[in-house]
Design an enzyme around this catalytic site. Sequence first.
Site, short mmCIF file in Angstrom:
data_model
loop_
_atom_site.label_atom_id
_atom_site.label_comp_id
_atom_site.label_asym_id
_atom_site.label_seq_id
_atom_site.Cartn_x
_atom_site.Cartn_y
_atom_site.Cartn_z
N GLY A 100 6.92 -39.63 57.87
CA GLY A 100 5.75 -39.92 57.04
C GLY A 100 5.06 -38.62 56.70
N CYS A 127 10.92 -38.03 63.25
CA CYS A 127 9.83 -37.15 62.82
C CYS A 127 8.47 -37.82 63.08
CB CYS A 127 10.03 -36.77 61.35
SG CYS A 127 9.01 -35.38 60.88
N TYR A 128 7.76 -38.22 62.05
CA TYR A 128 6.48 -38.91 62.26
C TYR A 128 6.66 -40.10 63.20
CZ TYR A 128 2.09 -41.32 61.04
OH TYR A 128 0.86 -41.92 61.08
N HIS A 214 15.45 -34.71 60.84
CA HIS A 214 15.85 -35.79 59.93
C HIS A 214 17.36 -35.97 59.93
CE1 HIS A 214 11.97 -36.63 57.97
NE2 HIS A 214 11.70 -35.40 58.37
N GLU A 216 18.96 -38.27 58.44
CA GLU A 216 19.40 -38.95 57.22
C GLU A 216 19.76 -38.00 56.10
OE1 GLU A 216 16.42 -38.82 58.47
OE2 GLU A 216 14.82 -38.84 56.98
N SER A 268 25.75 -58.60 30.23
CA SER A 268 25.62 -57.48 29.30
C SER A 268 26.88 -56.64 29.21
CB SER A 268 24.50 -56.56 29.77
OG SER A 268 24.93 -55.86 30.92
N GLY A 269 27.77 -56.80 30.20
CA GLY A 269 28.93 -55.93 30.24
C GLY A 269 28.76 -54.85 31.29
N GLY A 270 27.55 -54.69 31.79
CA GLY A 270 27.29 -53.72 32.84
C GLY A 270 27.63 -54.31 34.20
N VAL A 271 27.60 -53.45 35.21
CA VAL A 271 28.12 -53.87 36.51
C VAL A 271 27.22 -54.90 37.19
CG1 VAL A 271 27.14 -51.85 37.70
CG2 VAL A 271 29.06 -53.06 38.71
N ASP A 272 25.91 -54.77 37.07
CA ASP A 272 25.04 -55.67 37.83
C ASP A 272 25.19 -57.13 37.39
OD1 ASP A 272 24.21 -53.32 38.88
OD2 ASP A 272 22.27 -53.29 37.89
N SER A 273 25.09 -57.35 36.10
CA SER A 273 25.18 -58.75 35.66
C SER A 273 26.60 -59.27 35.86
CB SER A 273 24.73 -58.91 34.21
OG SER A 273 25.62 -58.29 33.32
N ALA A 274 27.58 -58.38 35.77
CA ALA A 274 28.96 -58.82 35.99
C ALA A 274 29.15 -59.29 37.43
CB ALA A 274 29.93 -57.67 35.67
N LYS A 414 22.97 -49.57 44.52
CA LYS A 414 23.86 -49.56 43.36
C LYS A 414 25.34 -49.38 43.73
CE LYS A 414 24.49 -49.54 38.95
NZ LYS A 414 23.93 -50.51 38.04
#
Length: 558
Positions: A100, A127-128, A214, A216, A268-274, A414
Site C-alpha cells: 500500500g 510490504c505494507y 515484492h 509479484e 462482435s468477432g472479438g475474443v471476449d464475446s466469442a 484477458k
Amino acid sequence: MPQSRRKRSSHRVAVSGDVEVSAYLEIAEGRREEQPRPEPEESPGHRREAVAIVDFGSQYSWLIARRVRECNVYCEVVPHDASWDSISALQPNGLILSGGPGSVNDEGAPVAPAWVYESRVPVLGICYGMQLIAHQLGGRVAPGEKREYGLAVLHQNADRTALFDGLPPDIPVWMSHGDRIEEMPPGFTSLAYTENSPIAAMGNDSGILGILFHPEVVHTPQGKNILKNFLYKVCGCSGTWTPGSFVAESVERIRSQVGEGKVICALSGGVDSAVVATLIHRAIGEQLTCIFVDTGMLRSEEPERIRRTFQQNMKMNLIHVNASDRFLTRLAGVIDPEQKRHIIGEEFVRVFEEEAARIGKVDFLAQGTLYPDVIESALTGSRTVATIKTHHNVGGLPSKMNLSLVEPLRYLFKDEVREVGRALGLPEEMVYRQPFPGPGLAIRIVGDITKARLKIVRAADWIVMNEIKAAKLYRQLWQSFAVLTPVRSVGVMGDERTYGYMVAIRAVTSEDAMTADWARLPYDLLARISNRIVNEVPEVNRVVYDISSKPPSTIEWE
Ligand code: XMP
C-alpha cells in the site's frame, strides 16, 4: 513504485478484442438506474482452492492476483474493509495482504480486519501488509533511515521457512518501502534480512508470514517460487485452477443461473464475446441466441468468419443483421470523430434492440465483463471515463428490456480468457485477434465515410494484416492497421500522372493501450506492405509509416 496503475487505469479504455460490443455494454452498465443488474451470483471460488488478496491500495494487487493464478490457484482481490461475510463463500485456503502507498503509522491508515487474524488460515503480508502484521499484532514499525527502493539482496537466516524452500540462501528482491520493522510481534521469528532492513521477512508458528519485498514483480526473479511455496507448502493448495476446470465449472454455474431462461448475446468477432457465447452455448444450447450486427465498418472477411464459426461450425442460433446501409446513411457527411462514435453507438443499440424484440421473451443478457473491470470498480467504487475519446458514453443498451446479466468471464484476466477460448476449441485467429475499436473502420477513415473509402481502407488493412501475420509479428503487436487519410498527392505510375490517396500504417506495441510505442517494424516488411498497397489498391499512390507514440498521439487516428 513508479506510475500508479490505479491512476493509469482511471483513464479507462476498452482494450478487449470485443470493444465493439463491450463498449456499448459498458455504457449500459454506467447507466445503472435503468439498466439490467447483475444477478447476485456466487463467485466461482466457492468450491475450489482459493486465496483472497486483501488490497491496501497497492498498484500491484492485480499483479499478485495474476501470479497466484499463474500458480493455478484461484484468487480474488477484495477491498481491505470487506466483511468476512462477503468473502466467506470463497472459503480461502490463505490470505495475502497487499502492499500500500502509506505508512501504518499514518492517521487513518487502512488496517486489516479482525477476520484476517481470526480465520486461522495462513496469511502472507507483502510490504505494507507485513508492516500491518507487525503493527497490529504488537510489534513496532518506524520510519527507516533511508527509503529502500529498487533491488536488494535478501539473505536468509538460519531459521528456515517453507516460503523459501528450494531457493538459494541469497536472492535479489525488489524493495519499495520507507518504514522498517523495529520490533517483531511476540511469537515471530526473523527469517531474512537485507542491508537496510534487519527484518525483511518474518513468520510465526500459526502460518502468519510477512515479506518486505515484492514477490509479484519481475524484478524479484524468484518471486513466483516464493508465492508458489506459500500457496502449495503453507496453504496446502495443489493447483487445480486451469482453463479446463474453469470451463466445467462455468458450464455448471451458467446452467443453474439461467435455468429454463432465454439468453441473448451480442457477438462482435472479438475474443471476449466469442468465449462468452461459446461457454453459454455449451451450457444451455438452444436457449442462447446470438446477435451479430454488421455495421459495415468491419474488416475484410470478419462477418463471414463469424457466421462460419458460430452458425456453421458450432450450430448456434445466430441472427446476422446486415445493417451497413443504415449506418452509412446516418454517417453520410459526418467528419467529426466524436460524432462518428456517437452515431455508431446509438445505431448499434437501436439495431440490437429491434432484433432482440423479435426473439420474444428474453431473460438474460450475456456480457463479457473481465476481472480488471471488476477489480477496478470494486476497489475504487467508481469508474472514471476518459474524455479524450468518447469510447463509452455514446448511448445505452436496451433499457426497456429488463434483463439480468450473465457474466461468465467476470473473474478472468484477458489472457485467461484466451486460454479458455483455446480450451473451448475456438479458432486461433479469433482467440488471438488484436483489439478492434467499436466504431471500426469509421475511425480509421479520416473525414467522410463512403462505401468507396471503406473499400480502400479495407483493402489496405487486409494487406497490412496479412503481411504482419506472414512476418510472424501479429501477436507481438498490440495493434497494426491502415488508416485512410484525406490527403491526396501526385504520383506517377507507368507514364501516367496519378493523384491518389495517402494511406498511413500504424503498428504499436503496448501493455494496456494506455501508453503505446510505435513498433520498429523491419524496413523490408514496411517496403513489402507499401509496395503491395500501391500496387493492389488503385486509389492509393503513397504510403507513410506513423512514428508517433502515445502520448502525445493516440493509437487510432480519430
Ligand atoms: P486510443 O486511440 O484512444 O485507443 O489510443 C486506445 C484503444 O482503444 C481502442 N479504441 C476504441 N475502442 N471504441 C472502442 O470500443 C472507440 O471509440 C475506440 N477508440 C479507440 C483502440 O483501438 C485502442 O485499442
